[in-house]
Scaffold this active site. Structure first.
Site, PDB file in Angstrom:
ATOM      1  N   SER A 146     -10.372  -1.061 -13.336  1.00 25.36           N
ATOM      2  CA  SER A 146      -8.944  -0.979 -13.567  1.00 25.36           C
ATOM      3  C   SER A 146      -8.619   0.398 -13.767  1.00 25.36           C
ATOM      4  CB  SER A 146      -8.517  -1.978 -14.715  1.00 25.36           C
ATOM      5  OG  SER A 146      -7.228  -2.120 -14.805  1.00 25.36           O
TER       6      SER A 146
ATOM      7  N   ASP B   2      -4.357  -7.575  -5.642  1.00 24.71           N
ATOM      8  CA  ASP B   2      -4.842  -7.321  -7.122  1.00 24.71           C
ATOM      9  C   ASP B   2      -3.502  -7.705  -8.189  1.00 24.71           C
ATOM     10  OD1 ASP B   2      -6.526  -5.452  -8.865  1.00 24.71           O
ATOM     11  OD2 ASP B   2      -4.433  -5.248  -9.486  1.00 24.71           O
TER      12      ASP B   2
ATOM     13  N   HIS C 112      -8.376  -9.400 -10.757  1.00 21.06           N
ATOM     14  CA  HIS C 112      -8.316  -7.998 -11.154  1.00 21.06           C
ATOM     15  C   HIS C 112      -9.669  -7.674 -11.808  1.00 21.06           C
ATOM     16  CE1 HIS C 112      -6.752  -4.318 -12.218  1.00 21.06           C
ATOM     17  NE2 HIS C 112      -7.049  -4.593 -13.620  1.00 21.06           N
TER      18      HIS C 112
END
Length: 397
Positions: A179, A276, A344
């Site tokens: 991330s 995502d 994610h």
């Protein structure tokens, strides 16, 4: 605007003995204690609230004793004083609020059955407490509130702390992150290489960090505006790739991976979902672009998306693949794994990294593909077919 992390979707059980035991009694997940960087003060490297930065290190063994894997923690960003002040009072802005033990699973596991290529490496989890993907260098003080935007110095302080612990004579090394940490990998990849021996095999992996410079459903550049505020507030621009910033008319765009990627010289692997979840919720359909909340049901359950919404999501996938076209077609040293799961971050979770039911493209797991790429065993560029064709996905929505 405050773009928060989706860490609430991750559930971690913290218990204070060195191993976690699964339902079958198998000891397969490791808890690793925190190390505060005591020498960080010499560099002025502080978390948002002035606390010391930190990492978690689990030593390698056997054939991996001279190999190193560094993993940037993720957790969103802050781009104004209010959101950064709020963040400074949380585990994403201060080591004072962080759990002192961190679960090492997936790519950080020390079990060969769950992490066949990197299990015996020295593995490091770098804690995230600056709010700018480890790239800022500024300070704010208004007579009452003090904030340190020192992500760049935190990165340097941690590297300097690790070099004498063995990183300085690494034979193999990989910088990775998830991330906001995956974005940090793009920003610091070549700098990481510069610290290591010339004959070391050094590569970088970004997991869910390929954030697109994409217009939202209202045709606004919501994420671009958000990053502009972040870059200005935290003094990021001088730390962006100088070859990139000298080329683009708008240098701040080099914070986006798609613009920085062509200038990265170190071999790179991109692991990302074409759908995502973070980007779906905050870049493509941020709350500001959907005031009547027409997308709420679709965001919560992809099977509730109507035809028009699915077409927009398919368009987002196409835009991601277009942004990656040159990377896919022209590079022989690099790798990628773009699947079609609504998720994610997939490298730190055992179920998605390497397990019997892990996601697959052409029957290859993420761990197998990354390992093939790092060790040059096979061509490692996998692109999934469009949703809903993949039946191996672990969807988060």
């Amino acid at each position: 605007m405050n773009v928060n992390s989706i860490s609430g979707l991750k559930f971690v059980l913290f218990i204070f003995w060195p191993w976690l035991v699964n339902s079958k009694g198998e000891q397969n997940r490791l808890l690793v204690n925190m190390t505060l960087v005591q020498n960080a003060t010499a560099l002025g490297a502080y978390c948002l609230d002035g606390s010391l930065p930190a990492y978690h290190l689990h030593r390698g063994f056997g054939a991996g004793v001279d190999n190193w894997l560094l993993q940037f923690e993720g957790g969103g960003w802050c781009n104004d004083i209010k959101s950064c002040l709020d963040r400074s009072k949380s585990n994403h802005g201060s080591t004072r609020y962080m759990n002192k033990w961190e679960v090492f699973s997936g790519i950080l596991s020390n079990n060969a059955s769950f992490n066949p290529d990197f299990y015996n490496w020295n593995r490091v989890k770098i804690r995230y407490c600056d709010g700018a993907s480890f790239s800022g260098d500024a300070k704010f003080y208004n007579g009452t509130s003090l904030l340190y935007f020192r992500g760049q110095r935190i990165w340097q302080a941690i590297i300097l702390d690790l070099l004498p612990k063995g990183l300085g004579h690494a034979k193999k090394a990989m910088l990775s992150g998830c991330s906001a940490g995956g974005l940090a990998t793009f920003l610091h990849c070549d700098n990481f290489t510069s610290y290591l021996p010339k004959n070391a095999s050094v590569k970088c992996l970004s997991d869910a960090g390929f954030f697109l410079d994409e217009r939202d459903i209202a045709l606004n550049h919501t994420m671009r505006s958000f990053y502009e505020g972040l870059i200005t507030l935290q003094g990021v621009e001088p730390n962006l790739n100088q070859n990139c910033t000298s080329t683009l008319y708008y240098p701040h765009l080099c914070f986006f991976p798609q613009y920085a990627l062509p200038f990265i010289e170190t071999p790179f692997f991109i692991l990302n979902s074409a759908y995502d979840v973070y980007q779906f919720h905050h870049i493509l359909v941020p709350p500001s672009s959907d005031p009547r909340r027409h997308w709420d049901h679709c965001k919560l359950n992809v099977t509730a998306c109507d035809t028009s919404q699915l077409n927009i999501l398919q368009g987002f996938r196409i835009d991601m693949l277009t942004a990656l076209r040159d990377f896919y077609q022209n590079s022989t040293r690099d790798g990628m794994y773009i699947n079609s799961c609504f998720t994610h971050c997939q490298s730190e979770t055992q179920d998605t990294w390497f397990a019997a039911g892990s996601p697959r493209i052409h029957n290859k797991t993420i761990a197998e593909t990354v390992g093939d790429w790092y060790f040059r065993r096979n061509i490692s560029k996998e692109i999934d077919c469009a949703y809903p064709c993949d039946t191996t996905c672990h969807h988060m929505i």
